[in-house]
Motif scaffolding. Structure first.
Motif, PDB file in Angstrom:
ATOM      1  N   HIS A  50       0.862  -1.177   0.000  1.00  0.00           N
ATOM      2  CA  HIS A  50       0.000   0.000   0.000  1.00  0.00           C
ATOM      3  C   HIS A  50       0.900   1.228   0.000  1.00  0.00           C
ATOM      4  O   HIS A  50       2.101   1.122   0.262  1.00  0.00           O
ATOM      5  N   ARG A  51       0.322   2.376  -0.279  1.00  0.00           N
ATOM      6  CA  ARG A  51       1.086   3.614  -0.193  1.00  0.00           C
ATOM      7  C   ARG A  51       0.201   4.737   0.313  1.00  0.00           C
ATOM      8  O   ARG A  51      -1.017   4.710   0.161  1.00  0.00           O
ATOM      9  N   GLN A  52       0.861   5.715   0.915  1.00  0.00           N
ATOM     10  CA  GLN A  52       0.147   6.882   1.419  1.00  0.00           C
ATOM     11  C   GLN A  52       0.951   8.134   1.117  1.00  0.00           C
ATOM     12  O   GLN A  52       2.077   8.284   1.612  1.00  0.00           O
ATOM     13  N   ALA A  53       0.377   8.993   0.308  1.00  0.00           N
ATOM     14  CA  ALA A  53       0.992  10.269  -0.023  1.00  0.00           C
ATOM     15  C   ALA A  53       0.521  11.325   0.979  1.00  0.00           C
ATOM     16  O   ALA A  53      -0.532  11.172   1.604  1.00  0.00           O
ATOM     17  N   PRO A  54       1.272  12.396   1.140  1.00  0.00           N
ATOM     18  CA  PRO A  54       0.880  13.448   2.083  1.00  0.00           C
ATOM     19  C   PRO A  54      -0.523  13.977   1.797  1.00  0.00           C
ATOM     20  O   PRO A  54      -0.854  14.307   0.656  1.00  0.00           O
ATOM     21  N   GLY A  55      -1.355  14.020   2.821  1.00  0.00           N
ATOM     22  CA  GLY A  55      -2.699  14.549   2.678  1.00  0.00           C
ATOM     23  C   GLY A  55      -3.693  13.616   2.023  1.00  0.00           C
ATOM     24  O   GLY A  55      -4.839  13.992   1.771  1.00  0.00           O
ATOM     25  N   LYS A  56      -3.252  12.387   1.731  1.00  0.00           N
ATOM     26  CA  LYS A  56      -4.135  11.424   1.071  1.00  0.00           C
ATOM     27  C   LYS A  56      -4.305  10.186   1.923  1.00  0.00           C
ATOM     28  O   LYS A  56      -3.515   9.909   2.826  1.00  0.00           O
ATOM     29  N   GLU A  57      -5.343   9.414   1.611  1.00  0.00           N
ATOM     30  CA  GLU A  57      -5.572   8.168   2.328  1.00  0.00           C
ATOM     31  C   GLU A  57      -4.631   7.078   1.817  1.00  0.00           C
ATOM     32  O   GLU A  57      -4.158   7.133   0.674  1.00  0.00           O
ATOM     33  N   ARG A  58      -4.398   6.093   2.671  1.00  0.00           N
ATOM     34  CA  ARG A  58      -3.601   4.953   2.256  1.00  0.00           C
ATOM     35  C   ARG A  58      -4.377   4.173   1.202  1.00  0.00           C
ATOM     36  O   ARG A  58      -5.571   3.938   1.338  1.00  0.00           O
ATOM     37  N   GLU A  59      -3.671   3.759   0.143  1.00  0.00           N
ATOM     38  CA  GLU A  59      -4.319   3.035  -0.953  1.00  0.00           C
ATOM     39  C   GLU A  59      -3.554   1.773  -1.298  1.00  0.00           C
ATOM     40  O   GLU A  59      -2.338   1.694  -1.133  1.00  0.00           O
TER      41      GLU A  59
END
Length: 114
Positions: free
Chosen positions: A37-46
């Motif tokens: 999974h990944r999580q970018a700043p200000g975004k939900e984990r996907e």
């Protein structure tokens, strides 16, 4: 219980490649599905990609054709990232599913420079 340790993150230029690794320890023979999974700043984990014990894979549309998930036995999973884009910048997390529990690694930072 399962412990997960990711490695391989870092800084990469757009269009380049990177390979992430995740090694599991503990009750590894109880692991069914493993995933990234990944999580970018200000975004939900996907979800980026997942792989079952039998090798069935699933990918997010945004990475199809560029990323490849693979598994080495019960305890190791890899994510080969090719043709990376700035949108791939995120903290990448390894996940392991057992029958009743889910475990996460601490994450590894991937930064794509343009």
């Amino acid at each position: 219980q399962v412990q997960l340790v990711e490695s391989g993150g870092g800084l990469v230029q757009a269009g380049g490649s990177l390979r992430l690794s995740c090694v599991a320890s503990g009750s590894i023979f109880s692991i069914n599905e493993m995933a990234w999974h990944r999580q970018a700043p200000g975004k939900e984990r996907e979800l980026v990609a997942s792989i079952t014990r039998s090798g069935f894979t699933n990918y997010a549309d945004s990475v199809k054709g560029r990323f490849t998930i693979s598994r080495d036995g019960a305890s190791k999973v890899y994510l080969q990232m090719n043709s990376v884009k700035s949108d791939d910048t995120a903290v990448y997390y390894c996940r392991a599913n057992l029958r009743r529990d889910t475990y996460w690694g601490q994450g590894t930072q991937v930064t794509v420079s343009s």
